[in-house]
Design a protein around this motif. Sequence first.
Motif, PDB file in Angstrom:
ATOM      1  N   TYR A 116       0.872  -1.020   0.101  1.00 56.41           N
ATOM      2  CA  TYR A 116       0.089  -0.035   0.068  1.00 56.41           C
ATOM      3  C   TYR A 116       0.875   1.293  -0.109  1.00 56.41           C
ATOM      4  O   TYR A 116       0.441   2.291  -0.429  1.00 56.41           O
ATOM      5  CB  TYR A 116      -0.994   0.017   1.413  1.00 56.41           C
ATOM      6  CG  TYR A 116      -2.366  -0.595   0.759  1.00 56.41           C
ATOM      7  CD1 TYR A 116      -3.091   0.049  -0.168  1.00 56.41           C
ATOM      8  CD2 TYR A 116      -2.430  -2.055   0.612  1.00 56.41           C
ATOM      9  CE1 TYR A 116      -4.165  -0.542  -0.598  1.00 56.41           C
ATOM     10  CE2 TYR A 116      -3.446  -2.595   0.435  1.00 56.41           C
ATOM     11  CZ  TYR A 116      -4.457  -1.948  -0.514  1.00 56.41           C
ATOM     12  OH  TYR A 116      -5.673  -2.605  -1.043  1.00 56.41           O
ATOM     13  N   PHE A 170      -2.797 -19.251   8.688  1.00 56.30           N
ATOM     14  CA  PHE A 170      -2.902 -17.998   9.168  1.00 56.30           C
ATOM     15  C   PHE A 170      -4.513 -17.981   9.536  1.00 56.30           C
ATOM     16  O   PHE A 170      -4.823 -17.293  10.584  1.00 56.30           O
ATOM     17  CB  PHE A 170      -2.460 -16.993   8.324  1.00 56.30           C
ATOM     18  CG  PHE A 170      -2.714 -15.374   8.868  1.00 56.30           C
ATOM     19  CD1 PHE A 170      -2.280 -15.083  10.122  1.00 56.30           C
ATOM     20  CD2 PHE A 170      -3.222 -14.574   7.754  1.00 56.30           C
ATOM     21  CE1 PHE A 170      -2.334 -13.833  10.395  1.00 56.30           C
ATOM     22  CE2 PHE A 170      -3.499 -13.144   8.442  1.00 56.30           C
ATOM     23  CZ  PHE A 170      -3.233 -12.928   9.629  1.00 56.30           C
TER      24      PHE A 170
ATOM     25  N   ILE B  22     -10.582   1.884   0.905  1.00 53.25           N
ATOM     26  CA  ILE B  22      -9.731   0.807   1.586  1.00 53.25           C
ATOM     27  C   ILE B  22      -8.738   0.717   0.163  1.00 53.25           C
ATOM     28  O   ILE B  22      -7.500   0.616   0.505  1.00 53.25           O
ATOM     29  CB  ILE B  22     -10.469  -0.352   1.625  1.00 53.25           C
ATOM     30  CG1 ILE B  22     -11.207   0.054   3.218  1.00 53.25           C
ATOM     31  CG2 ILE B  22      -9.397  -1.542   1.875  1.00 53.25           C
ATOM     32  CD1 ILE B  22     -12.368  -1.283   3.405  1.00 53.25           C
ATOM     33  N   MET B  23      -9.215   0.576  -0.934  1.00 53.62           N
ATOM     34  CA  MET B  23      -8.257   0.387  -2.095  1.00 53.62           C
ATOM     35  C   MET B  23      -7.339   1.561  -2.165  1.00 53.62           C
ATOM     36  O   MET B  23      -6.068   1.405  -2.585  1.00 53.62           O
ATOM     37  CB  MET B  23      -8.934   0.239  -3.176  1.00 53.62           C
ATOM     38  CG  MET B  23      -9.511  -1.457  -3.647  1.00 53.62           C
ATOM     39  SD  MET B  23     -10.019  -1.704  -5.055  1.00 53.62           S
ATOM     40  CE  MET B  23     -11.752  -0.507  -4.973  1.00 53.62           C
ATOM     41  N   GLN B 105      -8.898  -7.421  -3.376  1.00 57.99           N
ATOM     42  CA  GLN B 105      -8.065  -6.629  -2.315  1.00 57.99           C
ATOM     43  C   GLN B 105      -8.771  -6.421  -1.073  1.00 57.99           C
ATOM     44  O   GLN B 105      -8.262  -6.271  -0.170  1.00 57.99           O
ATOM     45  CB  GLN B 105      -7.874  -5.457  -3.176  1.00 57.99           C
ATOM     46  CG  GLN B 105      -6.626  -5.696  -4.305  1.00 57.99           C
ATOM     47  CD  GLN B 105      -6.021  -4.285  -4.673  1.00 57.99           C
ATOM     48  OE1 GLN B 105      -6.006  -3.143  -3.947  1.00 57.99           O
ATOM     49  NE2 GLN B 105      -5.508  -4.123  -5.769  1.00 57.99           N
ATOM     50  N   PHE B 108      -9.085  -9.234   1.215  1.00 54.99           N
ATOM     51  CA  PHE B 108      -7.784  -9.636   1.848  1.00 54.99           C
ATOM     52  C   PHE B 108      -7.812  -8.754   3.108  1.00 54.99           C
ATOM     53  O   PHE B 108      -7.655  -9.272   4.288  1.00 54.99           O
ATOM     54  CB  PHE B 108      -6.863  -9.559   1.086  1.00 54.99           C
ATOM     55  CG  PHE B 108      -6.114 -10.834   0.323  1.00 54.99           C
ATOM     56  CD1 PHE B 108      -5.996 -11.835   1.177  1.00 54.99           C
ATOM     57  CD2 PHE B 108      -5.997 -10.740  -0.857  1.00 54.99           C
ATOM     58  CE1 PHE B 108      -5.281 -13.161   0.614  1.00 54.99           C
ATOM     59  CE2 PHE B 108      -5.613 -12.145  -1.622  1.00 54.99           C
ATOM     60  CZ  PHE B 108      -5.441 -13.264  -0.760  1.00 54.99           C
ATOM     61  N   LEU B 109      -7.888  -7.368   2.818  1.00 50.74           N
ATOM     62  CA  LEU B 109      -7.837  -6.783   4.007  1.00 50.74           C
ATOM     63  C   LEU B 109      -8.880  -6.752   5.063  1.00 50.74           C
ATOM     64  O   LEU B 109      -8.624  -6.616   6.235  1.00 50.74           O
ATOM     65  CB  LEU B 109      -7.935  -5.096   3.276  1.00 50.74           C
ATOM     66  CG  LEU B 109      -6.607  -4.972   2.454  1.00 50.74           C
ATOM     67  CD1 LEU B 109      -6.525  -3.655   1.595  1.00 50.74           C
ATOM     68  CD2 LEU B 109      -5.168  -4.802   3.213  1.00 50.74           C
ATOM     69  N   LEU B 112      -8.149  -9.677   7.111  1.00 53.06           N
ATOM     70  CA  LEU B 112      -7.013  -9.345   8.087  1.00 53.06           C
ATOM     71  C   LEU B 112      -7.329  -8.496   9.116  1.00 53.06           C
ATOM     72  O   LEU B 112      -7.157  -8.626  10.503  1.00 53.06           O
ATOM     73  CB  LEU B 112      -5.662  -8.865   7.453  1.00 53.06           C
ATOM     74  CG  LEU B 112      -4.972  -9.458   6.436  1.00 53.06           C
ATOM     75  CD1 LEU B 112      -4.008  -8.715   5.557  1.00 53.06           C
ATOM     76  CD2 LEU B 112      -4.335 -10.838   7.321  1.00 53.06           C
ATOM     77  N   HIS B 113      -8.168  -7.495   8.879  1.00 54.77           N
ATOM     78  CA  HIS B 113      -8.993  -6.755   9.887  1.00 54.77           C
ATOM     79  C   HIS B 113      -9.681  -7.449  10.945  1.00 54.77           C
ATOM     80  O   HIS B 113      -9.581  -7.486  12.062  1.00 54.77           O
ATOM     81  CB  HIS B 113      -9.870  -5.707   9.008  1.00 54.77           C
ATOM     82  CG  HIS B 113     -10.466  -4.609  10.197  1.00 54.77           C
ATOM     83  ND1 HIS B 113      -9.870  -3.591  10.715  1.00 54.77           N
ATOM     84  CD2 HIS B 113     -11.736  -4.847  10.509  1.00 54.77           C
ATOM     85  CE1 HIS B 113     -10.783  -3.208  11.568  1.00 54.77           C
ATOM     86  NE2 HIS B 113     -11.828  -3.757  11.270  1.00 54.77           N
TER      87      HIS B 113
END
Lengths: 200, 200
Positions: A116, A170, B22-23, B105, B108-109, B112-113
């Motif tokens: 990013y 994970f 977010i992107m 994308q 994925f984020l 993880l969040h």
Amino acid sequence: MPKKIDHAARKQDIAKATWKVIMDGGMEAASVRNIAKEANLSLGALRHYFTTQEELLYYAMELVKTRCEARIMQVIQQVLPPKQLVTKVLLELIPIDKETMAEMQVWFLFTLHFKYKQGDAFRQTDGIRETVQRLLVFLSDSGYLKEGKDLLKETEKLYALIDGLAFHRFIDSENFSGEYAAEILTEYVDDLCREEKRSN
Amino acid sequence: MPKKIDHAARKQDIAKATWKVIMDGGMEAASVRNIAKEANLSLGALRHYFTTQEELLYYAMELVKTRCEARIMQVIQQVLPPKQLVTKVLLELIPIDKETMAEMQVWFLFTLHFKYKQGDAFRQTDGIRETVQRLLVFLSDSGYLKEGKDLLKETEKLYALIDGLAFHRFIDSENFSGEYAAEILTEYVDDLCREEKRSN
């Protein structure tokens, strides 16, 4: 030069404190202040080792790679038949135990962070694709790979399998055990290989 | 009930604004304030649709899944031989074009969040493992899967391959094209299948 060694050791300690902070609180928590606190250092002392946060984060990311490479070097020095050697090296690339799980978690988060920050300029530097390709060439050259395999495509498949297994460890570490991930990967390599070495 | 439809459409617009934020800036940028700005709404208007940031983020994540499921439903309704049908469904699970790249994308984020917010309580809910398993059972039942395959292990392999390909598209989209990822996946499914349907 004991001073130089101390310096390197202290940098590693700071990198490990960085991992701890990130594992506990995600990338958002990785402020220089939090990391200094975790490492029991003053901000000034930490700045003696790393001038900027980015420099520290980058070092902490590279240390994951360095440690993984060191484990692979240890495996490569063992005297093993080609298929077992290749399998053992590949198993170092997926997180089996607590320590490698921690390394992989921070690696994922670092990857996203730098992706990013740097956008399209970002290049993943973990070298896993290259390692996988070299191992497949080795299997092929030593006569163990099944015939008719396209090495480039097999590299992409195995590389994707490895990162996919790592990602599933994970996000679902309780249900998807390290042992099971290792079994899957071992079976995959078995499938790539002939029953017997090809005679030249 | 046009009002209800408007409400749903507006929620989707806000979710898409969330994706955009977010992107552009990563998860750190996904404040309610930034999202309201991107959606051209006041903070008060946005709160009419989502009371908390977590509620909004969760909805935005689920919308990725809903859209992917809708595409899969369209594929399933086509009349195709089993192997082609399975391949086409699987291709919906990796990002080929710009739109699906964006969805992946943010997925994925988000993953993880929520993984960090919820820790071990986190369960990935994308349903990809289940979808993959169902497709392999279908291939097996219709006589196309090679014999001697363990369906559970083949599910883990294919599931890992898919998420690995998706991840490599994400971190290296310039060098690893959607077409090439599709080719790899198609070849993988080919390898799982017999040359001819098994006669019962």
